[in-house]
Design an enzyme around this catalytic site. Structure first.
Site, PDB file in Angstrom:
ATOM      1  N   CYS A  21       0.849  -1.208   0.000  1.00  0.00           N
ATOM      2  CA  CYS A  21       0.000   0.000   0.000  1.00  0.00           C
ATOM      3  C   CYS A  21       0.879   1.251   0.000  1.00  0.00           C
ATOM      4  O   CYS A  21       0.567   2.244  -0.658  1.00  0.00           O
ATOM      5  CB  CYS A  21      -0.906   0.034   1.227  1.00  0.00           C
ATOM      6  SG  CYS A  21      -2.076  -1.323   1.295  1.00  0.00           S
ATOM      7  N   LEU A  22       1.989   1.185   0.771  1.00  0.00           N
ATOM      8  CA  LEU A  22       2.900   2.337   0.794  1.00  0.00           C
ATOM      9  C   LEU A  22       3.503   2.563  -0.582  1.00  0.00           C
ATOM     10  O   LEU A  22       3.673   3.696  -1.022  1.00  0.00           O
ATOM     11  CB  LEU A  22       4.012   2.113   1.833  1.00  0.00           C
ATOM     12  CG  LEU A  22       3.552   2.078   3.288  1.00  0.00           C
ATOM     13  CD1 LEU A  22       4.728   1.784   4.200  1.00  0.00           C
ATOM     14  CD2 LEU A  22       2.893   3.389   3.688  1.00  0.00           C
ATOM     15  N   ASN A  23       3.837   1.474  -1.277  1.00  0.00           N
ATOM     16  CA  ASN A  23       4.370   1.613  -2.637  1.00  0.00           C
ATOM     17  C   ASN A  23       3.379   2.347  -3.532  1.00  0.00           C
ATOM     18  O   ASN A  23       3.765   3.199  -4.339  1.00  0.00           O
ATOM     19  CB  ASN A  23       4.651   0.234  -3.233  1.00  0.00           C
ATOM     20  CG  ASN A  23       6.059  -0.235  -2.942  1.00  0.00           C
ATOM     21  OD1 ASN A  23       6.899   0.536  -2.492  1.00  0.00           O
ATOM     22  ND2 ASN A  23       6.313  -1.502  -3.194  1.00  0.00           N
ATOM     23  N   ARG A  26       3.321   6.035  -2.607  1.00  0.00           N
ATOM     24  CA  ARG A  26       4.561   6.714  -3.018  1.00  0.00           C
ATOM     25  C   ARG A  26       4.632   6.875  -4.533  1.00  0.00           C
ATOM     26  O   ARG A  26       5.131   7.882  -5.029  1.00  0.00           O
ATOM     27  CB  ARG A  26       5.768   5.917  -2.488  1.00  0.00           C
ATOM     28  CG  ARG A  26       5.884   6.032  -1.001  1.00  0.00           C
ATOM     29  CD  ARG A  26       6.775   5.014  -0.364  1.00  0.00           C
ATOM     30  NE  ARG A  26       6.742   5.190   1.083  1.00  0.00           N
ATOM     31  CZ  ARG A  26       7.256   4.334   1.950  1.00  0.00           C
ATOM     32  NH1 ARG A  26       7.864   3.250   1.521  1.00  0.00           N
ATOM     33  NH2 ARG A  26       7.183   4.569   3.236  1.00  0.00           N
ATOM     34  N   GLN A  62      17.799  37.989 -18.567  1.00  0.00           N
ATOM     35  CA  GLN A  62      18.415  36.677 -18.741  1.00  0.00           C
ATOM     36  C   GLN A  62      18.344  35.828 -17.473  1.00  0.00           C
ATOM     37  O   GLN A  62      18.141  34.610 -17.537  1.00  0.00           O
ATOM     38  CB  GLN A  62      19.870  36.825 -19.198  1.00  0.00           C
ATOM     39  CG  GLN A  62      19.977  37.368 -20.618  1.00  0.00           C
ATOM     40  CD  GLN A  62      21.418  37.525 -21.083  1.00  0.00           C
ATOM     41  OE1 GLN A  62      22.368  37.347 -20.319  1.00  0.00           O
ATOM     42  NE2 GLN A  62      21.594  37.879 -22.345  1.00  0.00           N
ATOM     43  N   GLU A 146       5.457   9.657   3.784  1.00  0.00           N
ATOM     44  CA  GLU A 146       5.622   8.535   2.832  1.00  0.00           C
ATOM     45  C   GLU A 146       7.091   8.202   2.600  1.00  0.00           C
ATOM     46  O   GLU A 146       7.509   7.943   1.477  1.00  0.00           O
ATOM     47  CB  GLU A 146       4.906   8.836   1.509  1.00  0.00           C
ATOM     48  CG  GLU A 146       3.399   8.772   1.590  1.00  0.00           C
ATOM     49  CD  GLU A 146       2.888   7.432   2.078  1.00  0.00           C
ATOM     50  OE1 GLU A 146       3.628   6.437   1.955  1.00  0.00           O
ATOM     51  OE2 GLU A 146       1.784   7.386   2.620  1.00  0.00           O
ATOM     52  N   GLY A 147       7.833   8.210   3.693  1.00  0.00           N
ATOM     53  CA  GLY A 147       9.262   7.920   3.624  1.00  0.00           C
ATOM     54  C   GLY A 147      10.024   9.215   3.454  1.00  0.00           C
ATOM     55  O   GLY A 147       9.839   9.923   2.462  1.00  0.00           O
ATOM     56  N   THR A 148      10.866   9.538   4.434  1.00  0.00           N
ATOM     57  CA  THR A 148      11.607  10.802   4.337  1.00  0.00           C
ATOM     58  C   THR A 148      12.625  10.720   3.199  1.00  0.00           C
ATOM     59  O   THR A 148      12.998   9.630   2.751  1.00  0.00           O
ATOM     60  CB  THR A 148      12.376  11.102   5.654  1.00  0.00           C
ATOM     61  OG1 THR A 148      13.382  10.104   5.843  1.00  0.00           O
ATOM     62  CG2 THR A 148      11.440  11.124   6.864  1.00  0.00           C
ATOM     63  N   PHE A 166      20.929   1.694   7.259  1.00  0.00           N
ATOM     64  CA  PHE A 166      19.807   2.207   8.049  1.00  0.00           C
ATOM     65  C   PHE A 166      20.153   2.300   9.534  1.00  0.00           C
ATOM     66  O   PHE A 166      19.670   3.179  10.216  1.00  0.00           O
ATOM     67  CB  PHE A 166      18.576   1.299   7.896  1.00  0.00           C
ATOM     68  CG  PHE A 166      17.889   1.440   6.578  1.00  0.00           C
ATOM     69  CD1 PHE A 166      16.763   2.241   6.465  1.00  0.00           C
ATOM     70  CD2 PHE A 166      18.356   0.783   5.455  1.00  0.00           C
ATOM     71  CE1 PHE A 166      16.126   2.388   5.242  1.00  0.00           C
ATOM     72  CE2 PHE A 166      17.722   0.923   4.238  1.00  0.00           C
ATOM     73  CZ  PHE A 166      16.608   1.727   4.119  1.00  0.00           C
TER      74      PHE A 166
HETATM   75  C1  LIG Z   1       1.852  16.350   6.961  1.00  0.00           C
HETATM   76  C2  LIG Z   1       2.244  15.001   7.462  1.00  0.00           C
HETATM   77  C3  LIG Z   1       1.348  13.948   7.382  1.00  0.00           C
HETATM   78  C4  LIG Z   1       1.682  12.682   7.852  1.00  0.00           C
HETATM   79  N1  LIG Z   1       0.774  11.680   7.749  1.00  0.00           N
HETATM   80  C5  LIG Z   1       1.065  10.457   8.276  1.00  0.00           C
HETATM   81  C6  LIG Z   1       0.116   9.383   8.210  1.00  0.00           C
HETATM   82  O1  LIG Z   1      -0.988   9.528   7.665  1.00  0.00           O
HETATM   83  N2  LIG Z   1       0.435   8.189   8.772  1.00  0.00           N
HETATM   84  C7  LIG Z   1       1.645   7.986   9.392  1.00  0.00           C
HETATM   85  O2  LIG Z   1       1.897   6.893   9.878  1.00  0.00           O
HETATM   86  N3  LIG Z   1       2.560   8.996   9.444  1.00  0.00           N
HETATM   87  C8  LIG Z   1       2.299  10.204   8.917  1.00  0.00           C
HETATM   88  N4  LIG Z   1       3.241  11.227   8.985  1.00  0.00           N
HETATM   89  C9  LIG Z   1       4.476  10.974   9.725  1.00  0.00           C
HETATM   90  C10 LIG Z   1       5.673  10.776   8.841  1.00  0.00           C
HETATM   91  O3  LIG Z   1       5.636   9.526   8.206  1.00  0.00           O
HETATM   92  C11 LIG Z   1       6.903  10.910   9.759  1.00  0.00           C
HETATM   93  O4  LIG Z   1       6.981  12.265  10.172  1.00  0.00           O
HETATM   94  C12 LIG Z   1       8.169  10.497   9.054  1.00  0.00           C
HETATM   95  O5  LIG Z   1       8.195   9.094   8.885  1.00  0.00           O
HETATM   96  C13 LIG Z   1       9.416  10.897   9.855  1.00  0.00           C
HETATM   97  O6  LIG Z   1       9.291  10.479  11.183  1.00  0.00           O
HETATM   98  P1  LIG Z   1       9.605  11.503  12.355  1.00  0.00           P
HETATM   99  O7  LIG Z   1       8.832  12.771  12.126  1.00  0.00           O
HETATM  100  O8  LIG Z   1       9.397  10.770  13.632  1.00  0.00           O
HETATM  101  O9  LIG Z   1      11.119  11.881  12.181  1.00  0.00           O
HETATM  102  P2  LIG Z   1      12.356  11.068  12.716  1.00  0.00           P
HETATM  103  O10 LIG Z   1      12.231   9.604  12.434  1.00  0.00           O
HETATM  104  O11 LIG Z   1      12.637  11.495  14.118  1.00  0.00           O
HETATM  105  O12 LIG Z   1      13.487  11.618  11.754  1.00  0.00           O
HETATM  106  C14 LIG Z   1      14.010  12.952  11.892  1.00  0.00           C
HETATM  107  C15 LIG Z   1      15.064  13.131  10.798  1.00  0.00           C
HETATM  108  O13 LIG Z   1      16.104  12.151  10.938  1.00  0.00           O
HETATM  109  C16 LIG Z   1      16.227  11.424   9.725  1.00  0.00           C
HETATM  110  N5  LIG Z   1      16.601  10.044  10.019  1.00  0.00           N
HETATM  111  C17 LIG Z   1      15.957   9.139  10.790  1.00  0.00           C
HETATM  112  N6  LIG Z   1      16.592   7.970  10.779  1.00  0.00           N
HETATM  113  C18 LIG Z   1      17.669   8.124   9.965  1.00  0.00           C
HETATM  114  C19 LIG Z   1      18.723   7.272   9.548  1.00  0.00           C
HETATM  115  N7  LIG Z   1      18.804   5.985   9.919  1.00  0.00           N
HETATM  116  N8  LIG Z   1      19.658   7.778   8.744  1.00  0.00           N
HETATM  117  C20 LIG Z   1      19.584   9.048   8.315  1.00  0.00           C
HETATM  118  N9  LIG Z   1      18.617   9.920   8.668  1.00  0.00           N
HETATM  119  C21 LIG Z   1      17.668   9.452   9.486  1.00  0.00           C
HETATM  120  C22 LIG Z   1      14.854  11.519   9.063  1.00  0.00           C
HETATM  121  O14 LIG Z   1      14.932  11.258   7.670  1.00  0.00           O
HETATM  122  C23 LIG Z   1      14.480  12.949   9.395  1.00  0.00           C
HETATM  123  O15 LIG Z   1      15.101  13.834   8.510  1.00  0.00           O
HETATM  124  C24 LIG Z   1       2.941  12.472   8.473  1.00  0.00           C
HETATM  125  C25 LIG Z   1       3.867  13.540   8.529  1.00  0.00           C
HETATM  126  C26 LIG Z   1       3.528  14.775   8.028  1.00  0.00           C
HETATM  127  C27 LIG Z   1       4.564  15.885   8.098  1.00  0.00           C
END
Ligand SMILES: Cc1cc2nc3c(=O)[nH]c(=O)nc-3n(C[C@H](O)[C@H](O)[C@H](O)COP(=O)(O)OP(=O)(O)OC[C@H]3O[C@@H](n4cnc5c(N)ncnc54)[C@H](O)[C@@H]3O)c2cc1C
Length: 167
Positions: A21-23, A26, A62, A146-148, A166
């Site tokens: 579903c995530l795929n 995304r 330009q 949907e995956g940072t 990871f």
């Molecule tokens: C508008 C919005 C809607 C959302 N909707 C949903 C939803 O419907 N359902 C749901 O489940 N979630 C939802 N989310 C949550 C979103 O999936 C999470 O915010 C996201 O997965 C990041 O988690 P976190 O905020 O806890 O950040 P963290 O996990 O604390 O990460 C913080 C930073 O560290 C980085 N990081 C973490 N681990 C590593 C690593 N191993 N190596 C390098 N960098 C790393 C991250 O990429 C990020 O830049 C939503 C978020 C937003 C902003």
């Protein structure tokens, strides 16, 4: 006790089901952000043709044309990437890592296009009178959900090297 869930995810035995579903989500983002970027580009193009400075439309400078060319190239590259991923998806050949690459790349592209368009609009770029700031704001969320960007980068890195970074 195992709760039958055949109506929700028929045939699913593992986490592979929910992850698919995530795929899908995304993959949708790969396309959606092209639309956001295109909207920003079109707003910037139209604005640049009407906004007069130093007695000429800013589109005649330009530096503005370079910004428009960069934005147009980004939007078209993003479109072609989405189209190719769609072809692979239709053929049943797409991989999770390809979707990661597409999500990462097109969100980056759209974020950059939105920032450039915002600049072309000058102070008007930060108002909600034009669509650019709304898209830019939304794209900041898409960059994280949907995956940072970072985690998709690691997914692509793992696919390239065979090594997981990871943890
Ligand atoms: C508008 C919005 C809607 C959302 N909707 C949903 C939803 O419907 N359902 C749901 O489940 N979630 C939802 N989310 C949550 C979103 O999936 C999470 O915010 C996201 O997965 C990041 O988690 P976190 O905020 O806890 O950040 P963290 O996990 O604390 O990460 C913080 C930073 O560290 C980085 N990081 C973490 N681990 C590593 C690593 N191993 N190596 C390098 N960098 C790393 C991250 O990429 C990020 O830049 C939503 C978020 C937003 C902003």
């Amino acid at each position: 006790m195992r709760v039958p869930d055949a109506n929700r995810l028929p045939g699913v035995q593992s986490l592979r089901g929910p992850l698919s579903c995530l795929n899908e989500a995304r993959y949708g983002i790969v396309w959606g952000v092209v639309g956001a970027a295109r909207s920003c580009f079109e707003a910037a193009l139209e604005y640049s043709l009407t906004r007069q400075q130093f007695g000429k439309p800013i589109a005649s400078f330009q530096l503005t044309q370079a910004k428009l060319a960069d934005m147009a190239a980004g939007v078209n590259q993003g479109y072609l990437l989405a189209l190719r991923l769609g072809q692979l998806k239709d053929a049943g050949e797409i991989t999770t890592e390809q979707i990661s690459m597409g999500k990462r790349q097109n969100v980056r592209m759209a974020r950059e296009v939105a920032a450039t368009a915002r600049g072309v609009l000058g102070a008007n770029g930060v108002t909600l009178e034009y669509p650019v700031m709304r898209h830019a704001n939304n794209l900041e969320s898409v960059f994280t959900y949907e995956g940072t960007d970072e985690i998709h980068t690691l997914s692509v890195g793992k696919a390239l090297t065979g090594i997981s970074a990871f943890t």
